[in-house]
Design a protein around this motif. Structure first.
Motif, PDB file in Angstrom:
ATOM      1  N   SER A  10      38.405  67.488 170.218  1.00 21.55           N
ATOM      2  CA  SER A  10      39.024  66.673 171.236  1.00 21.55           C
ATOM      3  C   SER A  10      39.876  67.496 172.064  1.00 21.55           C
ATOM      4  O   SER A  10      40.374  68.934 171.850  1.00 21.55           O
ATOM      5  CB  SER A  10      40.028  65.586 170.142  1.00 21.55           C
ATOM      6  N   LYS A  11      40.704  66.907 173.010  1.00 23.51           N
ATOM      7  CA  LYS A  11      41.193  67.602 173.963  1.00 23.51           C
ATOM      8  C   LYS A  11      42.543  68.351 173.615  1.00 23.51           C
ATOM      9  O   LYS A  11      42.957  69.275 173.714  1.00 23.51           O
ATOM     10  CB  LYS A  11      41.796  66.438 175.180  1.00 23.51           C
ATOM     11  N   SER A  12      43.165  67.639 172.285  1.00 21.36           N
ATOM     12  CA  SER A  12      44.459  68.366 171.746  1.00 21.36           C
ATOM     13  C   SER A  12      43.864  69.354 170.995  1.00 21.36           C
ATOM     14  O   SER A  12      44.896  70.206 170.734  1.00 21.36           O
ATOM     15  CB  SER A  12      44.960  67.165 170.763  1.00 21.36           C
ATOM     16  N   ASP A  13      42.758  69.740 170.998  1.00 17.19           N
ATOM     17  CA  ASP A  13      42.437  71.251 170.482  1.00 17.19           C
ATOM     18  C   ASP A  13      42.694  72.266 171.537  1.00 17.19           C
ATOM     19  O   ASP A  13      42.150  73.328 171.073  1.00 17.19           O
ATOM     20  CB  ASP A  13      40.891  71.147 169.821  1.00 17.19           C
ATOM     21  N   GLY A  15      44.862  73.639 173.423  1.00  9.23           N
ATOM     22  CA  GLY A  15      46.086  74.514 173.167  1.00  9.23           C
ATOM     23  C   GLY A  15      45.879  75.825 172.482  1.00  9.23           C
ATOM     24  O   GLY A  15      46.030  76.978 172.695  1.00  9.23           O
ATOM     25  N   GLY A  89      45.997  69.088 161.613  1.00 14.18           N
ATOM     26  CA  GLY A  89      46.331  67.609 162.317  1.00 14.18           C
ATOM     27  C   GLY A  89      46.572  66.587 161.307  1.00 14.18           C
ATOM     28  O   GLY A  89      47.513  65.985 161.340  1.00 14.18           O
TER      29      GLY A  89
END
Length: 164
Positions: A10-13, A15, A89
């Protein structure tokens, strides 16, 4: 051209996985990075892995949190090395991801790194070590990096050393 493929769930990964990217850039190792989910976009994952492999992907780095089935899904699709980066997470703060990534059935290996930032960095280094088996220039860069890290430890020590 040989390259490293980084796939995040996912995009949150992004960083955390940008840590991996920075290491690969430092060593001028070609890579590509995409988002694809083992659960939400399994067909995309399958198509991408097959295409990337055909275009020269030599190592796949898969980063995911919670159920973290991405690395295992990729391992089922290729015989290239798959490096799993479990991410924090869920309620178990990454332990669930670690166990999901490391507990693979026999004959479907995933090399599993530590949770989070250190795992992302180590995945880049492990991918480069794999590539360096057929790339003497990269092998030399990795040796030089180790020498520089050892020198830094000595310099750091000089700043605080107290001896009798």
């Amino acid at each position: 051209m040989d390259f490293v493929s980084i796939i995040m769930g996912s995009k949150s990964d992004a960083g955390i996985m940008n840590e991996c990217v920075e290491v690969l850039k430092k060593f001028d190792v070609p890579f590509e990075m995409i988002i694809s989910s083992a659960h939400r976009s399994p067909e995309r994952t399958k198509e991408y892995v097959k295409d990337a492999q055909n275009r020269g992907a030599q190592v796949f780095i898969a980063a995911a949190g919670m159920a973290a089935h991405l690395a295992g899904s990729i391992a089922a699709l290729t015989t290239k090395p798959v490096l799993g980066v479990p991410l924090a997470g869920g309620a178990l703060d990454g332990l669930d991801s670690l166990l999901s990534t490391v507990q693979m059935p026999s004959s479907m290996p995933v090399a599993t790194l530590t949770i989070g930032k250190a795992g992302a960095i180590n995945a880049a280094y492990l991918a480069m070590q794999i590539l360096s088996l057929k790339n003497d220039e990269l092998a030399g860069k990795l040796i030089q990096d180790r020498v520089m890290k050892a020198k830094k430890v000595e310099l750091d020590s000089l700043e605080i050393e107290v001896r009798i």
